[in-house]
Write a protein that holds these residues in place. Structure first.
Motif, short mmCIF file in Angstrom:
data_model
loop_
_atom_site.label_atom_id
_atom_site.label_comp_id
_atom_site.label_asym_id
_atom_site.label_seq_id
_atom_site.Cartn_x
_atom_site.Cartn_y
_atom_site.Cartn_z
N LEU A 13 0.83 -1.20 0.00
CA LEU A 13 0.00 0.00 0.00
C LEU A 13 0.86 1.25 0.00
O LEU A 13 0.52 2.27 -0.57
N PHE A 14 2.02 1.14 0.67
CA PHE A 14 2.89 2.31 0.74
C PHE A 14 3.56 2.60 -0.59
O PHE A 14 3.91 3.72 -0.90
N CYS A 73 15.47 -1.87 1.05
CA CYS A 73 16.15 -0.58 1.20
C CYS A 73 16.30 -0.22 2.69
O CYS A 73 15.30 -0.12 3.40
N PRO A 74 17.51 -0.02 3.18
CA PRO A 74 17.73 0.26 4.60
C PRO A 74 17.47 1.72 4.97
O PRO A 74 18.35 2.42 5.48
N TRP A 79 7.49 2.80 3.36
CA TRP A 79 7.45 1.89 2.21
C TRP A 79 8.61 0.88 2.24
O TRP A 79 8.62 -0.08 1.49
N CYS A 80 9.61 1.11 3.10
CA CYS A 80 10.75 0.19 3.20
C CYS A 80 10.61 -0.77 4.38
O CYS A 80 11.47 -1.62 4.57
N GLU A 81 9.56 -0.64 5.16
CA GLU A 81 9.43 -1.43 6.38
C GLU A 81 9.36 -2.92 6.08
O GLU A 81 8.62 -3.37 5.21
N HIS A 86 12.02 -12.78 9.07
CA HIS A 86 13.41 -12.32 8.94
C HIS A 86 13.55 -10.81 9.12
O HIS A 86 14.62 -10.26 8.88
N SER A 87 12.50 -10.14 9.54
CA SER A 87 12.49 -8.68 9.54
C SER A 87 13.45 -8.07 10.55
O SER A 87 13.85 -6.91 10.42
N HIS A 88 13.84 -8.82 11.58
CA HIS A 88 14.68 -8.28 12.63
C HIS A 88 16.12 -8.04 12.17
O HIS A 88 16.86 -7.30 12.81
#
Length: 473
Positions: A13-14, A73-74, A79-81, A86-88
């Motif tokens: 959505l972002f 993208c760090p 929109w990069c969240e 593995h998100s941690h």
């Protein structure tokens, strides 16, 4: 994979609402450079006549149902969240993301079906994402193993999907375009492993590491040359990733460009010369980098408030997301028709994005929308194709185009609104002797006190439409 789909689908959505919509909203179009090559001029005029095109964002990110590329993208932006198991850890996430190709297998891929649906909708050109920022090539590039022909789909005779898509649409008479991301977050000559990336930019200063940057320039040049020489006739090279640009082109008055840390010149003159040696008259669209290599401008997820005299195209999503999400919120046919008319009346083209899923198929609702748009276009496209904008362009519920001595006046109806029995176009004067008809109906309409009268029987014959077209001769 289902867990990823559930947890990550909201990210997309972002992508439609946040990322580059702002980036393109601020661009200064007053410095547009008119092409001098006669073949480019001719191609640009043809492109401006066709008005309506299809864009498709498709890659391995479709399998997770997430925003295209941006979760890699760090940057600390919505929109990069990252989400999911593995998100941690960014490194672990990137590794998992780059292993998606091991199971990517779009067995329902049928580009001829897409081309037919797009043609029936009235579309006349296509722009396909051959490579997004994540660096995954949707074509059989010999310069990377990170590509569609190195997945379980490689045994399929249509595994080189870019070639198949361009061929299918070309066979239906479409102009063809190749989206290509200038940044490549997979190749080690852009995100150089010696330094971890901090943001969307190169992970090193190209001026300090010219040998690494030259390797990236050559890689980019070579991949674009593959697309320009091995995939039949191509009309548009649509380049994204406007932060890859010469430092002297950065506009300090544009907020997003302030984040460009380094000189990232990839030598567009060399690329354009090579591309046009293979594809004479090629339109080059180096998005947001104002100058001779931005043959038309591309406002994203927005329509300019007013008429623009330069060549332009609004790229918009049919739903909320550029990339596939399992449950999409598609715009109504009423909204899409109004969008097309609004853009054309202001001098632009509409490039409408539909996102294929991981199986290689569109949502059924996307086909339905295109079918419904096609029914409207079958009657009213006379006021769309090969027309020019006519002042006042947009006025209230009215939009205007022209062709020769004929004026096309679109009445943009409310949802479900039957055509009024009395119509008075705003902002134009009607000659008392003008011949006025409704598109799709040959009966001449009369005027009374400066208003056009529509008999009840005629209104019934044309039915309820998103927009009604008066043909004034």
């Amino acid at each position: 994979m289902k867990l990823y789909t559930i947890l990550l689908s909201t990210l997309s959505l972002f992508s439609a609402l946040s990322t580059s919509a702002q980036q393109h909203a601020e661009q200064d179009h007053s410095k547009y450079v008119v092409p001098t090559d006669p073949l480019v001029q001719k191609k640009l005029a043809k492109w401006q006549d066709v008005k309506f095109g299809l864009m498709m964002h498709w890659g391995t990110y479709s399998q997770w149902g997430i925003v295209e590329s941006w979760s890699l993208c760090p940057e600390d932006e919505g929109w990069c969240e990252r989400r999911g198991p593995h998100s941690h850890d960014w490194f672990e996430y990137k590794k998992a993301y780059e292993e998606i190709p091991k199971t990517f297998n779009p067995v329902k891929f049928n580009p001829e079906k897409w081309a037919s649906a797009a043609k029936n909708a009235g579309m006349k050109y296509v722009v396909f994402t051959t490579k997004h920022h994540d660096g995954f090539a949707m074509f059989d590039s010999k310069y990377t193993d990170y590509k569609i022909t190195n997945t379980p789909f490689k045994s399929n005779p249509k595994s080189n999907v870019t070639k198949e898509i361009l061929s299918a649409f070309r066979n239906q008479g479409f102009m063809t375009g190749t989206y290509f991301s200038k940044p490549d977050w997979h190749t080690d000559s852009y995100w150089w492993p010696y330094f971890p990336p901090k943001d969307r930019n190169a992970s090193y200063d190209p001026k300090k590491r010219p040998e690494v940057w030259q390797k990236f320039k050559d890689f980019t040049y070579n991949q674009i040359e593959e697309l320009m020489s091995d995939y039949g006739s191509v009309d548009i090279l649509w380049l994204d990733g406007g932060w890859v640009r010469p430092f002297n082109t950065i506009d300090p008055n544009i907020s997003w460009q302030k984040s460009i840390t380094y000189e990232q010149d990839i030598d567009m003159a060399r690329i354009a010369k090579m591309a046009r040696s293979h594809q004479p008259g090629l339109l080059v669209v180096d998005r947001t980098v104002t100058g001779e290599f931005e043959n038309y401008v591309t406002p994203e997820q927005q329509i300019p408030d007013n008429y623009m005299s330069i060549p332009w195209e609004s790229c918009l999503t049919m739903g909320d997301s550029w990339s596939y999400i399992p449950k999409e919120n598609f715009k109504t046919t009423h909204k899409l028709v109004h969008t097309l008319v609004d853009i054309v009346a202001k001098g632009g083209n509409l490039l409408l994005n539909v996102a294929p899923g991981p199986d290689g198929e569109w949502h059924q609702e996307a086909y339905t929308r295109l079918e419904e748009m096609g029914k409207w276009m079958n009657v009213n496209s006379i006021g769309i194709y090969e027309t020019k904008p006519l002042s006042p362009y947009r006025k209230g519920k009215w939009a205007y185009t022209k062709k020769g001595n004929t004026t096309y006046a679109f009445y943009l109806a409310e949802a479900g609104e039957k055509i009024p029995v009395s119509l008075k176009p705003e902002g134009i004067s009607l000659s008392a002797t003008a011949k006025i008809t409704l598109a799709g109906n040959k009966k001449a309409l009369k005027q009374k006190e400066g208003a056009i009268q529509v008999p009840a029987k005629t209104a019934d014959e044309i039915g309820v439409q998103p927009a009604y077209l008066l043909v004034i001769e």
